[in-house]
Write a protein that holds these residues in place. Structure first.
Motif, mmCIF file in Angstrom:
data_model
loop_
_atom_site.group_PDB
_atom_site.id
_atom_site.type_symbol
_atom_site.label_atom_id
_atom_site.label_comp_id
_atom_site.label_asym_id
_atom_site.label_seq_id
_atom_site.Cartn_x
_atom_site.Cartn_y
_atom_site.Cartn_z
ATOM 1 N N UNK A 108 61.233 -1.738 4.434
ATOM 2 C CA UNK A 108 60.377 -1.005 5.567
ATOM 3 C C UNK A 108 59.229 -1.800 5.469
ATOM 4 N N UNK A 109 58.542 -1.681 6.946
ATOM 5 C CA UNK A 109 57.159 -2.322 6.895
ATOM 6 C C UNK A 109 56.663 -1.531 7.922
ATOM 7 N N UNK A 110 55.091 -1.604 7.876
ATOM 8 C CA UNK A 110 54.113 -0.579 8.459
ATOM 9 C C UNK A 110 53.482 -1.758 9.572
ATOM 10 N N UNK A 111 53.501 -1.350 10.781
ATOM 11 C CA UNK A 111 52.995 -2.442 11.720
ATOM 12 C C UNK A 111 51.416 -2.461 11.652
ATOM 13 N N UNK A 135 52.540 -5.527 9.609
ATOM 14 C CA UNK A 135 51.629 -6.164 8.745
ATOM 15 C C UNK A 135 51.769 -5.966 7.216
ATOM 16 N N UNK A 136 52.520 -4.982 6.628
ATOM 17 C CA UNK A 136 52.819 -4.906 5.530
ATOM 18 C C UNK A 136 54.178 -4.551 5.307
ATOM 19 N N UNK A 137 54.678 -4.912 4.003
ATOM 20 C CA UNK A 137 56.200 -4.880 3.890
ATOM 21 C C UNK A 137 56.522 -4.481 2.389
ATOM 22 N N UNK A 138 57.367 -3.874 2.353
ATOM 23 C CA UNK A 138 58.119 -3.412 1.152
ATOM 24 C C UNK A 138 58.876 -4.663 0.208
ATOM 25 N N UNK A 178 44.431 0.006 -0.582
ATOM 26 C CA UNK A 178 45.477 -1.277 -0.472
ATOM 27 C C UNK A 178 46.822 -0.746 0.273
ATOM 28 N N UNK A 179 47.450 -1.090 1.265
ATOM 29 C CA UNK A 179 48.539 -0.330 1.825
ATOM 30 C C UNK A 179 49.603 -0.957 0.919
ATOM 31 N N UNK A 180 50.641 0.071 0.575
ATOM 32 C CA UNK A 180 51.817 -0.279 -0.235
ATOM 33 C C UNK A 180 52.735 0.589 0.514
ATOM 34 N N UNK A 181 53.925 -0.225 0.615
ATOM 35 C CA UNK A 181 55.219 0.487 0.697
ATOM 36 C C UNK A 181 56.224 0.182 -0.415
ATOM 37 N N UNK A 182 56.857 1.395 -0.639
ATOM 38 C CA UNK A 182 58.031 1.284 -1.662
ATOM 39 C C UNK A 182 59.341 1.923 -1.355
ATOM 40 N N UNK A 183 60.430 1.114 -1.086
ATOM 41 C CA UNK A 183 61.679 1.534 -0.825
ATOM 42 C C UNK A 183 62.501 2.004 -1.785
ATOM 43 N N UNK A 184 63.223 2.959 -1.698
ATOM 44 C CA UNK A 184 64.180 3.335 -2.627
ATOM 45 C C UNK A 184 65.506 3.988 -2.166
ATOM 46 N N UNK A 185 66.497 4.084 -3.143
ATOM 47 C CA UNK A 185 67.536 4.686 -2.443
ATOM 48 C C UNK A 185 68.886 3.976 -2.344
ATOM 49 N N UNK A 186 68.468 2.544 -2.537
ATOM 50 C CA UNK A 186 69.663 1.522 -2.544
ATOM 51 C C UNK A 186 70.603 1.803 -3.580
ATOM 52 N N UNK A 187 71.744 1.161 -3.300
ATOM 53 C CA UNK A 187 72.829 1.187 -4.601
ATOM 54 C C UNK A 187 74.331 0.877 -3.879
ATOM 55 N N UNK A 188 75.090 1.157 -4.640
ATOM 56 C CA UNK A 188 76.543 0.855 -4.344
ATOM 57 C C UNK A 188 77.088 1.916 -3.497
ATOM 58 N N UNK A 189 77.962 1.700 -2.531
ATOM 59 C CA UNK A 189 78.580 2.655 -1.645
ATOM 60 C C UNK A 189 79.894 2.234 -1.105
ATOM 61 N N UNK A 190 80.705 3.189 -0.812
ATOM 62 C CA UNK A 190 82.184 3.020 -0.550
ATOM 63 C C UNK A 190 82.196 2.718 1.036
ATOM 64 N N UNK A 191 83.012 1.895 1.661
ATOM 65 C CA UNK A 191 83.073 1.821 3.051
ATOM 66 C C UNK A 191 83.455 3.145 3.577
ATOM 67 N N UNK A 192 82.714 3.711 4.593
ATOM 68 C CA UNK A 192 82.939 5.150 5.210
ATOM 69 C C UNK A 192 82.015 5.857 4.463
#
Length: 125
Positions: free
Chosen positions: A96-99, A113-116, A1-15
């Motif tokens: 992210x997504x895989x075509x 086709x597949x989305x995280x 089964x195809x899986x996509x897992x995003x990471x790295x998001x969070x709070x960030x300051x402008x700039x």
């Protein structure tokens, strides 16, 4: 089964800068694109760009070309979205997504086709 897992998001300051990762698993055929998209609640999802396997051809929409970069590590099956000089309007859920197999690198929803599940980026200014 195809899986996509995003990471790295969070709070960030402008700039500031933030790097997102998209880890793929279960991919059998080595000719596909991985796209990055984002969505602000209540608004339509928008495509940012994509990168193609195995030739690493990449495309980023003009709106973000000077601030965002997409790269990949084929050995790790991971695709990265580096975002620099972040702005309040970059606050969104990033996906992210895989075509589908052999689709070109185009940041259009129907090519994928597949989305995280997404990772959230919030401007904390």
């Amino acid at each position: 089964e195809v899986q996509l897992v995003e990471s790295g998001g969070g709070l960030v300051q402008t700039g500031g800068s933030l790097g997102l990762s998209c880890s793929l698993s279960g991919v059998t055929f080595d000719e596909y694109a991985v796209g990055w998209f984002r969505q602000v609640p209540g608004k339509e999802r928008e495509g940012l760009g994509c990168i193609k396997s195995p030739d690493s051809h990449r495309y980023i929409k003009d709106s973000w070309k000077d601030r965002f970069t997409i790269t990949s590590d084929d050995a790790k099956k991971t695709i990265y979205l580096q975002m620099n000089n972040l702005k309040p309007e970059d606050t969104a859920d990033y996906f992210c997504a895989k075509s589908w197999w052999r689709r070109p690198c185009l940041p259009l929803d129907d090519q994928y086709e597949y989305w995280g599940q997404g990772t959230q980026v919030t401007d904390d200014s």
